[in-house]
Design a protein around this motif. Structure first.
Motif, PDB file in Angstrom:
ATOM      1  N   THR B  35       0.984  -8.004   3.966  1.00 32.25           N
ATOM      2  CA  THR B  35      -0.443  -8.139   4.678  1.00 32.25           C
ATOM      3  C   THR B  35      -0.045  -9.309   5.879  1.00 32.25           C
ATOM      4  O   THR B  35      -0.659  -9.166   6.721  1.00 32.25           O
ATOM      5  CB  THR B  35      -1.252  -8.656   3.578  1.00 32.25           C
ATOM      6  OG1 THR B  35      -1.263  -7.428   2.475  1.00 32.25           O
ATOM      7  CG2 THR B  35      -2.672  -8.383   4.293  1.00 32.25           C
ATOM      8  N   GLU B  37       2.570  -9.952   7.376  1.00 28.35           N
ATOM      9  CA  GLU B  37       3.320  -9.546   8.521  1.00 28.35           C
ATOM     10  C   GLU B  37       2.336  -8.890   9.405  1.00 28.35           C
ATOM     11  O   GLU B  37       2.488  -9.175  10.548  1.00 28.35           O
ATOM     12  CB  GLU B  37       4.189  -8.552   8.110  1.00 28.35           C
ATOM     13  CG  GLU B  37       5.483  -8.795   7.548  1.00 28.35           C
ATOM     14  CD  GLU B  37       6.529  -9.248   8.172  1.00 28.35           C
ATOM     15  OE1 GLU B  37       6.124  -9.381   9.305  1.00 28.35           O
ATOM     16  OE2 GLU B  37       7.316  -9.972   7.843  1.00 28.35           O
ATOM     17  N   SER B  38       1.131  -8.394   9.029  1.00 26.98           N
ATOM     18  CA  SER B  38       0.190  -7.917   9.809  1.00 26.98           C
ATOM     19  C   SER B  38      -0.624  -9.060  10.825  1.00 26.98           C
ATOM     20  O   SER B  38      -0.962  -8.869  12.072  1.00 26.98           O
ATOM     21  CB  SER B  38      -0.970  -6.850   9.219  1.00 26.98           C
ATOM     22  OG  SER B  38      -0.077  -5.862   8.799  1.00 26.98           O
ATOM     23  N   PHE B  39      -0.808 -10.043   9.683  1.00 22.36           N
ATOM     24  CA  PHE B  39      -1.641 -11.216  10.449  1.00 22.36           C
ATOM     25  C   PHE B  39      -0.676 -12.021  11.547  1.00 22.36           C
ATOM     26  O   PHE B  39      -1.146 -12.801  12.104  1.00 22.36           O
ATOM     27  CB  PHE B  39      -2.035 -12.053   9.190  1.00 22.36           C
ATOM     28  CG  PHE B  39      -3.321 -11.441   8.678  1.00 22.36           C
ATOM     29  CD1 PHE B  39      -4.487 -11.441   9.268  1.00 22.36           C
ATOM     30  CD2 PHE B  39      -3.436 -11.420   7.184  1.00 22.36           C
ATOM     31  CE1 PHE B  39      -5.673 -10.795   8.897  1.00 22.36           C
ATOM     32  CE2 PHE B  39      -4.540 -10.704   6.682  1.00 22.36           C
ATOM     33  CZ  PHE B  39      -5.526 -10.626   7.564  1.00 22.36           C
ATOM     34  N   ALA B 310      -3.572 -13.869   4.752  1.00 19.08           N
ATOM     35  CA  ALA B 310      -3.537 -12.615   4.062  1.00 19.08           C
ATOM     36  C   ALA B 310      -4.240 -12.919   2.324  1.00 19.08           C
ATOM     37  O   ALA B 310      -4.859 -12.115   1.898  1.00 19.08           O
ATOM     38  CB  ALA B 310      -2.120 -12.465   3.789  1.00 19.08           C
ATOM     39  N   ALA B 313      -7.929 -12.917   2.604  1.00 21.09           N
ATOM     40  CA  ALA B 313      -8.552 -11.302   2.746  1.00 21.09           C
ATOM     41  C   ALA B 313      -8.414 -10.650   1.666  1.00 21.09           C
ATOM     42  O   ALA B 313      -9.286  -9.738   1.266  1.00 21.09           O
ATOM     43  CB  ALA B 313      -7.755 -10.755   3.976  1.00 21.09           C
ATOM     44  N   MET B 314      -7.301 -10.843   0.811  1.00 17.90           N
ATOM     45  CA  MET B 314      -7.105  -9.993  -0.365  1.00 17.90           C
ATOM     46  C   MET B 314      -8.136 -10.523  -1.309  1.00 17.90           C
ATOM     47  O   MET B 314      -8.750  -9.856  -2.226  1.00 17.90           O
ATOM     48  CB  MET B 314      -5.534 -10.167  -0.830  1.00 17.90           C
ATOM     49  CG  MET B 314      -4.737  -9.180  -0.116  1.00 17.90           C
ATOM     50  SD  MET B 314      -2.908  -9.613  -0.583  1.00 17.90           S
ATOM     51  CE  MET B 314      -2.928  -9.220  -2.380  1.00 17.90           C
TER      52      MET B 314
END
Lengths: 171, 320
Positions: B35, B37-39, B310, B313-314
Motif C-alpha cells: 500500500t 508503494e502507491s502512496f 499506508a 489508511a488501513m
C-alpha cells in the motif's frame, strides 16, 4: 464459489462494438486512462486499434473512494500512472463495467489532482445500469442485465482476449 | 471486536491497532509495504493529498518529545485529508496529574478516531489500545525500549526498494541494540519477512550475548560483522550513553564502531546504509558514508511518510 461464465455476454463482441463506437468519435491525441484492473487492459488494447496517437495511463481509485469506512482499503492498491501532462489534455477514461458510477466519480477526482484536463470522456465495455450518480458513458460496448446480487468481472486470457464472469457481490 | 490472541488484529484478521512488529503476520506487513508503494506516487505529485481520511480526527500524543517523528505523522495525516492535532502532553495535562487513560478518554469524548502515541514507558500504547473505544485506533510511535513499528516498516520498505528478495539478505545492525526500539522493530520485521542472517554489532555493554535469542548473531568486531553484508543499519548513539559507564567516549566509540568508507568497503559493493536519524556525524557514522552513494538515509525519511499514510489508511479502513 466458482464464478459463472457469463456465456450470453460476449466480451470480445462488445470490445468490437466499443472500438466501432470510439473510432470516429475520440480526439486524435486523446490519452486513454484505464481504471485498474479491467479498464487498464482495455486502455492498452484500445490504444493499439483506435486511429491516432493515444498515450496510455492507469488510475487506481482506492484513495478516492467514498466507502472506506464501510468497505475498507482494498488489499492490492495499484499505483496511479499518468505519464503525460494531464493539464490541458483530452482524456478518455476507460472502465470495464459501468454500474453505480462511484468508481468513475473517484477516477475523475483522481485525474483533477494531477491537473485540469481540457475534456474527459467515458468509455466502458458494458453498461449494467443501476446508476447512483449523474454519470453516463460517451462510448459503450453494450448494455447488459445482471442480477443485483452479482458482479461482472472481466478476465484476460494469455492471448489477450476478454471474458466476462458473473460472481456474487462481496457485500 | 478485537481478537483475543492479538490486540492488534480484529476478529477478521485485519489490522486494528499498530503497536508492535512482533506478532504481526507476514501478510499484514507485506500489505502495508504494498500500500505504501502507491502512496510514494501520491507524495511525488504536485497535489500531495488524497481525500481518503476526510473528516477523521487524528491526535498525536507525544508524552516524550520527538519533533521529527511527530512531524512525519502530521504530514502523513494531512496528506490523507485527516484533521490532525498534536498535543504536547508532556507539558500539559500529565504535568497537572491527569492519567494517560483520562487524557485519552477526554480526547475520545471529542470524537477522536485515531491516536498516535509516543511514550518513554514501554507498553504505554498497549495500555491505551486496551482501554480504547472500539472504533478508535492506536499507532505506537515509539514506546520506551520496546518498539517503534512504523520505523521498522519504513526500514524494510527502503530495503525492499533496493533489494526485493529478503530471503537472500544478510543485514548488520550496529550500535546500542540493547536500548533501541528501532533495532527491535527492524529485527522482528526482517525475521518475519524471511531474512536468513541478522548480525547485531556493538560493545558487550550495548549488545549483550543474550540478544541472540532474537534470532541474530552477535558480533563485537565491526570489521568482522561487515564482511559480505547487503544492508547496514547504523543506530544513533544516545548522548546519555556517552558519559555513562557503557562506553568510554564518543571518539573511542567512533574508532571501534564508526562506519567509515574503509569499513564500508568490507561489505558487498552494492550494500546500502540506513540510519534512523538524527545522526551523530563522527560518532557512529563518517560524513563521507552518510552523504555517500550507498547511503539511503534520506530515502528512509521520504518513505516514512508513505508508510505512515499506508498504516493510517488501513486502520481507518478497518473501522466498522
Amino acid at each position: 464459489m466458482k464464478p459463472t461464465l457469463a456465456t450470453q455476454l460476449d466480451a470480445e463482441a462488445m470490445f468490437s462494438a466499443l472500438v466501432d463506437a470510439m473510432r470516429a468519435a475520440v480526439p486524435e491525441q486523446a490519452a486513454f486512462v484505464g481504471v485498474y484492473s479491467g479498464g487498464a487492459w482495455l486502455a492498452e488494447r484500445l490504444a493499439q486499434v483506435i486511429p491516432g496517437h493515444h498515450p496510455v495511463g492507469f488510475v487506481d481509485v482506492s484513495f478516492y473512494r467514498d466507502d472506506l469506512s464501510r468497505a475498507g482499503l482494498k488489499a492490492n492498491v495499484r499505483t496511479t500512472q499518468l505519464p503525460f501532462p494531464v493539464e490541458g489534455a483530452d482524456i478518455v477514461l476507460i472502465d470495464d463495467v459501468l454500474f453505480t458510477g462511484r468508481s468513475i466519480r473517484a477516477a475523475i477526482n483522481t485525474l483533477f489532482d494531477y491537473g485540469r484536463p481540457r475534456s474527459v470522456q467515458l468509455a466502458v465495455l458494458a453498461d449494467r445500469g443501476g446508476r447512483e450518480l449523474p454519470i453516463a458513458a460517451d462510448h459503450c460496448g453494450g448494455d447488459v442485465t445482471v442480477p443485483a446480487d452479482e458482479m461482472l468481472e472481466l478476465t484476460r486470457d494469455a492471448a489477450g482476449h476478454f471474458q466476462f464472469h458473473r460472481v456474487p457481490r462481496a457485500r | 471486536m478485537l481478537s483475543k490472541r492479538n490486540l492488534q488484529l480484529d476478529d477478521r484478521g485485519e489490522l486494528h491497532h499498530l503497536l508492535a512488529i512482533e506478532g504481526l503476520p507476514k501478510r499484514i506487513i507485506e500489505r502495508i509495504l504494498d500500500t505504501a508503494e502507491s502512496f510514494v506516487g501520491v507524495n511525488e505529485r504536485e497535489v500531495k493529498v488524497v481525500p481518503l481520511l476526510r473528516g477523521k480526527s487524528i491526535f498525536n500524543l507525544f508524552f516524550e518529545n520527538s519533533t521529527r517523528t511527530r512531524t512525519t505523522f502530521e504530514i502523513a495525516a494531512k496528506r490523507l485529508s485527516a484533521d490532525v492535532v498534536s498535543l504536547d502532553v508532556a507539558r500539559s495535562s500529565t504535568s497537572k496529574g491527569e492519567t494517560i487513560l483520562d487524557t485519552v478518554a477526554n480526547l475520545t469524548a471529542m470524537h477522536a478516531d485515531m491516536f498516535v502515541v509516543r511514550h518513554s514507558e514501554s507498553g504505554a500504547p498497549w495500555l491505551i489500545a486496551q482501554h480504547a473505544a472500539p472504533h478508535v485506533h492506536v499507532i505506537n510511535a515509539g514506546d520506551g525500549r520496546h518498539e517503534h513499528p512504523t520505523q521498522g516498516l519504513l526500514d524494510v520498505f527502503t530495503i525492499r526498494r533496493h533489494k526485493p528478495d529478503f530471503t537472500r539478505l544478510t543485514v548488520a545492525i550496529v550500535g546500542d541494540i540493547l536500548h533501541s526500539r528501532v533495532a527491535r522493530s527492524q529485527i522482528h520485521a526482517l525475521t518475519t519477512l524471511g531474512v536468513p542472517e541478522i548480525r547485531l554489532v556493538g560493545p558487550r555493554t550495548l549488545v549483550p550475548p543474550e540478544l541472540a535469542r532474537l534470532g541474530a548473531r552477535i558480533y563485537t568486531s565491526l570489521d568482522e560483522a561487515l564482511v559480505g553484508v547487503d544492508v547496514i543499519t547504523m543506530l544513533r548513539l544516545q548522548n546519555e550513553r556517552m558519559n555513562g559507564a557503557l562506553i568510554p567516549s564518543a571518539s573511542e566509540y567512533f574508532a571501534c564502531y564508526g562506519l567509515t568508507p574503509k569499513r564500508l568497503a568490507l561489505a558487498k559493493p552494492d550494500a546500502i546504509v540506513l540510519h534512523p536519524g538524527p545522526m551523530n556525524r563522527g560518532v557512529e557514522i563518517d560524513s563521507a558514508v552518510a552523504d555517500g552513494r550507498q547511503s539511503v538515509i534520506l530515502q528512509q525519511v521520504t518513505y516514512g511518510i508513505a508508510i505512515r499514510m499506508a498504516v493510517m489508511a488501513m486502520l481507518a479502513g478497518a473501522a466498522r
